[in-house]
Design a protein around this motif. Structure first.
Motif, mmCIF file in Angstrom:
data_model
loop_
_atom_site.group_PDB
_atom_site.id
_atom_site.type_symbol
_atom_site.label_atom_id
_atom_site.label_comp_id
_atom_site.label_asym_id
_atom_site.label_seq_id
_atom_site.Cartn_x
_atom_site.Cartn_y
_atom_site.Cartn_z
ATOM 1 N N LEU A 149 -8.045 -10.599 0.991
ATOM 2 C CA LEU A 149 -9.003 -9.823 0.178
ATOM 3 C C LEU A 149 -9.033 -10.350 -1.255
ATOM 4 O O LEU A 149 -10.103 -10.475 -1.865
ATOM 5 N N ILE A 174 -17.133 -5.893 1.167
ATOM 6 C CA ILE A 174 -15.906 -6.157 1.940
ATOM 7 C C ILE A 174 -15.381 -4.900 2.641
ATOM 8 O O ILE A 174 -15.146 -3.870 2.002
ATOM 9 N N VAL A 176 -12.357 -3.244 5.258
ATOM 10 C CA VAL A 176 -10.966 -3.439 5.692
ATOM 11 C C VAL A 176 -10.673 -2.462 6.837
ATOM 12 O O VAL A 176 -11.398 -1.498 7.037
ATOM 13 N N LYS A 199 -5.585 -2.129 -0.882
ATOM 14 C CA LYS A 199 -6.788 -2.878 -0.492
ATOM 15 C C LYS A 199 -8.023 -2.286 -1.175
ATOM 16 O O LYS A 199 -8.916 -3.008 -1.613
ATOM 17 N N ALA A 204 -11.979 -3.378 -1.914
ATOM 18 C CA ALA A 204 -12.633 -3.144 -0.619
ATOM 19 C C ALA A 204 -13.725 -2.080 -0.786
ATOM 20 O O ALA A 204 -13.555 -1.138 -1.566
#
Ligand code: FAD
Length: 317
Positions: A149, A174, A176, A199, A204
């Protein structure tokens, strides 16, 4: 378009999407189209395509010696995404994994994805090779999803591995992964939440969950995410039970529980056709409740078989 934009544009309406596996090497792209065509009437704004790390196989030579060979059984993720965009005019979301890639290869893959017009990626660590007892990072690659990431976020800010001049910024949305019933390696749920929060704090934009068969697990997971300051969309991943052997295989492979009521209903079935009906009925009830709850998207793990998902979508959307 970004998945977060699709969700925002839906104004609270639950969307439909699904995931496909690339065909086993040697089969044609038609297999992908056959898996997508029956589901297009439900207007998926995006379709995910999984990525599979190389495995080792042993080839026996005429002299009896075994040779260890590296083999990728399901290649083609990026090309399949391009074919989906081209043919269906919907977004395709490639899964990006750490295993099997050096940082350099990841960077080059991300450049290809941007050139192809792909706006979203699902960033994952990836499964272990079948012959390895646990996940082994590729030398020069990443060990955890958050490391991958970081690289994708870096590219979104124009930070390449070796370019020190002003470089083109990517703009990937993005996603996850997360596990309402805990990732199997995490010592406890709290530790798992810490890494999920990491994350999210790193950038994310959305979460896709592991499959679950008890909505309370998802509701409680969403609630705990919010308590941990995780405020991005949490897309439930769903898969109906379609055969009796899945009572054993799904918990074994995906480390999830099957509720007693469902396992008893499946065990009481007189035929595999009955099992499939029971699994589909259960999933329809789950989906209706998830829509009422306000889940942003119902995301189906079709495993290349569209028929059960089609039956569920017909009843829910
Ligand atoms: P991570 O977020 O890296 O977490 C892995 C484990 O390490 C967790 O227990 C976590 O708590 C812990 N952890 C995280 N960061 C750290 C850290 N910095 N230090 C110490 N511990 C840490 N697999 C594939 O191979 N291909 C696919 O296409 C694919 N698609 C998937 C799609 C979805 C929606 C889901 C839920 C899973 C998918 N998987 C896929 C499986 C996934 O790769 C495995 O579940 C893998 O074991 C974990 O991936 P992750 O991205 O959640 O890992």
């Amino acid at each position: 378009m970004k998945i977060t934009e699709h969700i925002a544009n839906a104004n609270g309406k639950t969307l439909f999407s699904f995931e496909l596996l690339p065909p086993v090497k040697g089969q044609s792209i038609q297999q992908i189209y056959n898996a997508i065509d029956p589901l297009m009437e439900f207007k998926p704004p995006f379709i995910d395509v999984t990525y599979h790390r190389e495995d080792y196989i042993y080839k026996q030579h005429p002299n009896g010696l075994l040779e260890k060979v590296t083999y990728r059984k399901r290649p083609g993720t990026v090309a399949i995404c391009a074919a989906i965009i081209n043919r269906y005019k919907v977004d395709a979301v490639p899964h990006l994994i750490c295993g099997g890639f050096t940082r350099e290869e990841t960077e080059n893959a991300l450049i290809d994805l941007q050139f192809l017009g792909i706006d979203n990626v699902l960033v994952l660590r990836g499964d272990a090779r079948k012959t390895d007892p646990a996940f082994i990072p590729t030398p020069g690659g990443h060990a955890y999803a958050c490391d991958l990431l970081e690289q994708v976020m870096g590219l979104n800010q124009g930070r390449y591995l070796h370019e020190d001049h002003d470089a083109n910024r990517t703009d990937f949305c993005i996603g996850v992964a997360a596990y309402p019933e805990k990732h199997f390696e995490a010592p406890n749920m709290e530790t798992d939440f810490r890494y999920l929060k990491k994350k999210v704090d790193m950038g994310a934009n959305f979460i896709v969950t592991q499959m679950f068969f008890d909505n309370q697990k998802y509701f409680s997971f969403v609630d705990q995410c919010r308590q941990h300051g995780i405020n991005i969309p949490i897309i439930p991943g769903l898969k109906p039970i379609t055969s009796s052997k899945q009572l054993i295989n799904l918990p074994k492979i995906f480390h999830i529980d099957i509720p007693l009521e469902l396992s008893e209903a499946v065990a009481a079935c007189k035929s595999e056709a009955d099992v499939k009906e029971t699994g589909i009925e259960w999933m329809i009830a789950q989906c209706k409740e998830l829509v009422k709850f306000g889940a942003p998207v119902l995301h189906f793990y079709t495993m290349g078989n569209p028929e059960p998902t089609k039956r569920i979508a017909q009843a829910v959307f």
